[in-house]
Design an enzyme around this catalytic site. Structure first.
Site, short mmCIF file in Angstrom:
data_model
loop_
_atom_site.label_atom_id
_atom_site.label_comp_id
_atom_site.label_asym_id
_atom_site.label_seq_id
_atom_site.Cartn_x
_atom_site.Cartn_y
_atom_site.Cartn_z
N PHE A 49 0.77 -1.27 0.14
CA PHE A 49 0.14 -0.06 0.07
C PHE A 49 0.69 1.35 0.08
O PHE A 49 1.70 1.50 0.90
CB PHE A 49 -0.76 0.00 1.10
CG PHE A 49 -1.76 1.37 1.05
CD1 PHE A 49 -2.95 1.21 0.37
CD2 PHE A 49 -1.63 2.44 1.83
CE1 PHE A 49 -3.88 2.35 0.31
CE2 PHE A 49 -2.40 3.51 1.82
CZ PHE A 49 -3.57 3.28 0.87
N ASP A 134 9.47 2.76 1.89
CA ASP A 134 8.18 3.28 2.03
C ASP A 134 8.02 3.29 3.65
O ASP A 134 7.70 1.96 4.00
CB ASP A 134 6.90 2.93 1.50
CG ASP A 134 5.83 3.71 1.96
OD1 ASP A 134 5.53 4.18 3.13
OD2 ASP A 134 4.56 3.64 1.22
N LYS A 163 2.48 9.95 8.34
CA LYS A 163 1.88 9.56 9.56
C LYS A 163 2.35 10.18 10.74
O LYS A 163 1.83 11.34 10.95
CB LYS A 163 1.79 8.15 9.65
CG LYS A 163 1.11 7.41 8.51
CD LYS A 163 0.85 5.87 9.03
CE LYS A 163 0.01 5.33 8.08
NZ LYS A 163 -1.35 5.50 7.48
N1 PLP Z 1 2.32 4.26 2.53
C1 PLP Z 1 2.04 3.58 3.50
C2 PLP Z 1 3.09 2.34 3.97
C3 PLP Z 1 0.78 3.65 4.35
O1 PLP Z 1 0.65 2.83 5.27
C4 PLP Z 1 0.03 4.82 4.12
C5 PLP Z 1 -1.03 5.07 4.69
O2 PLP Z 1 -1.79 4.02 5.25
C6 PLP Z 1 0.41 5.50 2.78
C7 PLP Z 1 1.48 5.30 2.11
C8 PLP Z 1 -0.43 6.73 2.48
O3 PLP Z 1 -0.15 7.75 3.45
P1 PLP Z 1 -1.39 8.94 3.49
O4 PLP Z 1 -2.56 8.35 3.99
O5 PLP Z 1 -0.68 10.03 4.43
O6 PLP Z 1 -1.48 9.67 2.05
#
Ligand code: PLP
Length: 310
Positions: A49, A134, A163
């Site tokens: 994700f 990420d 986050k």
């Molecule tokens: N990358 C990862 C691993 C995530 O868990 C999330 C959100 O859950 C995101 C990206 C996206 O972040 P945002 O919701 O701040 O756009």
């Protein structure tokens, strides 16, 4: 502060995790076009994700997030997570980077085998391609260390954070090593990126994380939660195991009752996320107290009791 407390050399601030990954994708594609003879493909993983903008859903290895929105952004190739062989097969002269979560969060708290990230790092070095980590979910202390890559003993070329980065104030960051920092002024930007409110909040959170015993608490409470969740397996047929890192943990269920357990737990005052039909994710605050961990697991136990009796 992010640079002083990571292995990365440069940072660009934006406003969310998805935006940070957008920037990481743009950066890796520009780097590939310059250094891989035009190659701009990024290898991503199934069940990953990475966000909900068009490029980040295109990078996300979960069809439900990607498919309702027409043709995805081209240039993403998917392989199974924790599978080195598939990465080797998918790497071509077109490949610019591999993009991974150190532990897949939304995809089910999937913890890879202990040398996976090291093997990916070696492969990237051999092939001359970039490793993008990420750390939006795993970073900022969630793993019990500031960054999860530290636990794996490797260094990414590009890393994203968001986050908890500013404790709830919207912010995101893409960080890169000097050799991958190919943006020049005008390549990327954001009106609110790096604004004084968000960066002041971020600086405060960083100071608290580094000085306030928060990382030590995350590690200790993570170990406590791990032990308590693992203990449920002895008493509940519905529980088949436990997995995770630090305070990012998953309770494995023996049937698809995660939504039922999460709904009943919410009624009883506990928020948990049924990230898979048979897996509940626990992400308590890094400042959680020992008694609160016990209380949370007691609520889960009551809910399991009542579902098992019906
Ligand atoms: N990358 C990862 C691993 C995530 O868990 C999330 C959100 O859950 C995101 C990206 C996206 O972040 P945002 O919701 O701040 O756009």
């Amino acid at each position: 502060m992010l640079i002083a407390n990571s292995v990365l050399d440069r940072v660009f601030f934006c406003n969310s995790g998805a935006e940070a990954n957008e920037a990481a994708i743009k950066l890796a594609r520009k780097w590939g076009i310059q250094n891989r003879d035009g190659g701009y493909e990024i290898i991503s993983t199934n069940n990953s994700f990475h966000g909900r903008t068009l490029a980040t859903v295109s990078a996300t290895g979960t069809a439900a997030y990607r498919e309702p929105f027409g043709p995805p952004t081209p240039g993403f190739v998917f392989v199974d997570y924790d599978n080195m062989e598939q990465i080797r097969e998918a790497t071509t002269p077109q490949t610019a980077a591999i993009m991974l979560e150190p532990v897949q969060g939304e995809g089910g708290v999937n913890v890879p085998t202990s040398d996976y990230l090291q093997q990916v790092r070696v492969w990237c070095d051999e092939q001359g391609i970039l490793l993008i980590l990420d750390e939006i979910q795993t970073g900022m202390g969630r793993s019990g260390m500031l960054w999860a890559y530290e636990q794996a003993g490797i260094e990414p070329d590009i890393m994203t954070s968001a986050k908890g980065l500013a404790g709830g104030v919207p912010i995101g960051a893409v960080l890169a090593k000097e050799h991958a920092s190919v943006f020049v002024p005008g390549d990327h930007g954001s009106t609110f990126g790096g604004n004084p409110l968000a960066t002041a909040a971020g600086a405060h959170v960083m100071r608290r994380l580094l000085e306030g015993g928060v990382l030590a608490n995350a590690k200790a409470r993570g170990a406590q939660l791990q032990q308590r969740l693992a203990g449920l397996q002895d008493r509940h047929v519905l529980v088949s195991g436990e997995r995770g890192i630090g305070l990012l943990r998953g309770l494995e269920l023996s049937s698809d009752v995660a939504v039922d357990v999460a709904n009943a737990a919410r009624e009883a005052g506990l928020l948990v996320n049924p990230v898979r039909p048979d897996l509940l994710r626990f992400m308590p605050p890094l400042t959680v107290a020992a008694a609160e961990i016990d209380q949370a697991v007691a609520i889960v136990e009551e809910v399991l009791d009542s579902i098992e009796q019906n």
